[in-house]
Enzyme design. Sequence first.
Site, PDB file in Angstrom:
ATOM      1  NE  ARG A  58      -4.391  -3.403 -24.873  1.00 60.79           N
ATOM      2  CZ  ARG A  58      -5.324  -3.481 -25.829  1.00 60.79           C
ATOM      3  NH1 ARG A  58      -6.524  -3.966 -25.557  1.00 60.79           N
ATOM      4  NH2 ARG A  58      -5.054  -3.065 -27.052  1.00 60.79           N
ATOM      5  CE1 TYR A 110       1.429   0.738   0.523  1.00 59.15           C
ATOM      6  CE2 TYR A 110      -0.116   0.961  -1.284  1.00 59.15           C
ATOM      7  CZ  TYR A 110       1.163   1.058  -0.794  1.00 59.15           C
ATOM      8  OH  TYR A 110       2.166   1.486  -1.612  1.00 59.15           O
ATOM      9  CG  ASP A 181      -4.975  -5.449   0.375  1.00 63.67           C
ATOM     10  OD1 ASP A 181      -4.220  -6.450   0.380  1.00 63.67           O
ATOM     11  OD2 ASP A 181      -4.598  -4.316   0.011  1.00 63.67           O
TER      12      ASP A 181
HETATM   13  C1  PLP Z   1       1.917  -2.660  -1.099  1.00 63.32           C
HETATM   14  C2  PLP Z   1       0.479  -2.795  -0.847  1.00 63.32           C
HETATM   15  C3  PLP Z   1      -0.466  -2.465  -1.836  1.00 63.32           C
HETATM   16  C4  PLP Z   1      -0.062  -1.876  -3.169  1.00 63.32           C
HETATM   17  O1  PLP Z   1       0.605  -2.802  -3.971  1.00 63.32           O
HETATM   18  P1  PLP Z   1       1.716  -2.385  -5.067  1.00 63.32           P
HETATM   19  O2  PLP Z   1       2.114  -3.707  -5.626  1.00 63.32           O
HETATM   20  O3  PLP Z   1       2.819  -1.681  -4.347  1.00 63.32           O
HETATM   21  O4  PLP Z   1       1.035  -1.509  -6.059  1.00 63.32           O
HETATM   22  C5  PLP Z   1      -1.801  -2.676  -1.548  1.00 63.32           C
HETATM   23  N1  PLP Z   1      -2.200  -3.174  -0.354  1.00 63.32           N
HETATM   24  C6  PLP Z   1      -1.321  -3.488   0.611  1.00 63.32           C
HETATM   25  C7  PLP Z   1      -1.817  -4.042   1.918  1.00 63.32           C
HETATM   26  C8  PLP Z   1       0.043  -3.311   0.399  1.00 63.32           C
HETATM   27  O5  PLP Z   1       0.901  -3.613   1.376  1.00 63.32           O
END
Ligand code: PLP
Length: 388
Positions: A58, A110, A181
């Site tokens: 972990r 997202y 992101d």
């Molecule tokens: C898919 C996505 C997420 C979430 O990621 P997961 O791996 O599906 O939990 C976050 N930000 C963006 C821009 C995404 O396309």
Amino acid sequence: MALSIETKCIHLEKQEQASETDTNSACSHYGSISFPIYQTATYAHPGVGKSTGFDYSRLQNPTREQLEKLVCALENGIDAFALSTGMAAITLLMELFKPGDHLIIDSDLYGGTIRLFDNVSVKNGIKFSRANCSQDNIEALITSDTKAIFIETPTNPMMNVTDISAVAKIAKRHNILLIVDNTFMSPYFQTPLDLGADVVVHSGTKFLAGHNDTLAGFIIIKRPELQEKLRFLIKTTGSGLAPFDSWLVLRGIKTLALRMEKAQASAMKIAQWLKTQKAVTSVIYPGLEEHPGHKIMKKQARGFGSMVTFRANSVEKALSILEKVHLIKYAESLGGVETLITYPTTQTHADVPEELRLKNGITPETLRLSVGIENTEDIIADLEQALR
Ligand SMILES: *Cc1c(COP(=O)(O)O)cnc(C)c1O
């Protein structure tokens, strides 16, 4: 000389730097080219008060550590954290904030991120202000409680482009974090930490892993004071990526450069082709010169990616395209070798309140294409029959 990104994807470190004690040289036991999957939950101690460096998976696992070092090197961070999903990464990041803290977030994100902020973070006392970060005056929204700005660029799915260094300057002036992101670009095309961002998050499920076969998430940091806090949080909350999934992402990243280049070249051709179609009213791709973010993308990124958003000339047409695609799969997600088409209204952005969805431009005619690495003409032929 620093290794180029294509080489780094395959060889984490320069050969002469690999030391005997480094986990990277674990493969050197048998000359193994592929890094081993350490499928173990725990580790024997060599003596009382002694550790091999690993105590319990972990906290850390050698395969996960190898992946974290790789992603850290690709994003030019000081440390990286591999989580079970992209949402686990963003959720962990939110643990850095306390009730009363205020965040400025892009209004087009997202859908799962919006769901987390609206339903979980708000309940935990975090306050949010939404802005179209590509055009609004963000600085005017900063209060004494503001702790961070959270953006995507280009955004999912409307492909709005925000000038990362301009927002980073605002964040620096007010001593708040800029979180980006970077899922849509991957470190191959864009490295926000080099442009002044403090934190990068990824859905590793998408371009990094690249094969639609596993889920993963990443946090990469530039600020040393976050390192210990995040290690503590990952140890405490237990959302670290499992050894096998870490290995799948390591393997996926080896071909990141090839996949990104091929998918982008196709996306550009497909975007141009879509523009010529009667059944299509708008094509939103930052690689097109008329895209409002085109110039900023050229300045801050090394490519435009392979996500193409477009609108059909009616809702019925949009739905019929989804029914008729054959080679292209009608499925959620993006960034894999397979071309996928998504209907944000009922899929990725279904939990975003309708009013916000429409304000962002996600109309019921809007479709989102994640271009894969199949033959370009085959993808266009499939779209052609689906648009008919
Ligand atoms: C898919 C996505 C997420 C979430 O990621 P997961 O791996 O599906 O939990 C976050 N930000 C963006 C821009 C995404 O396309």
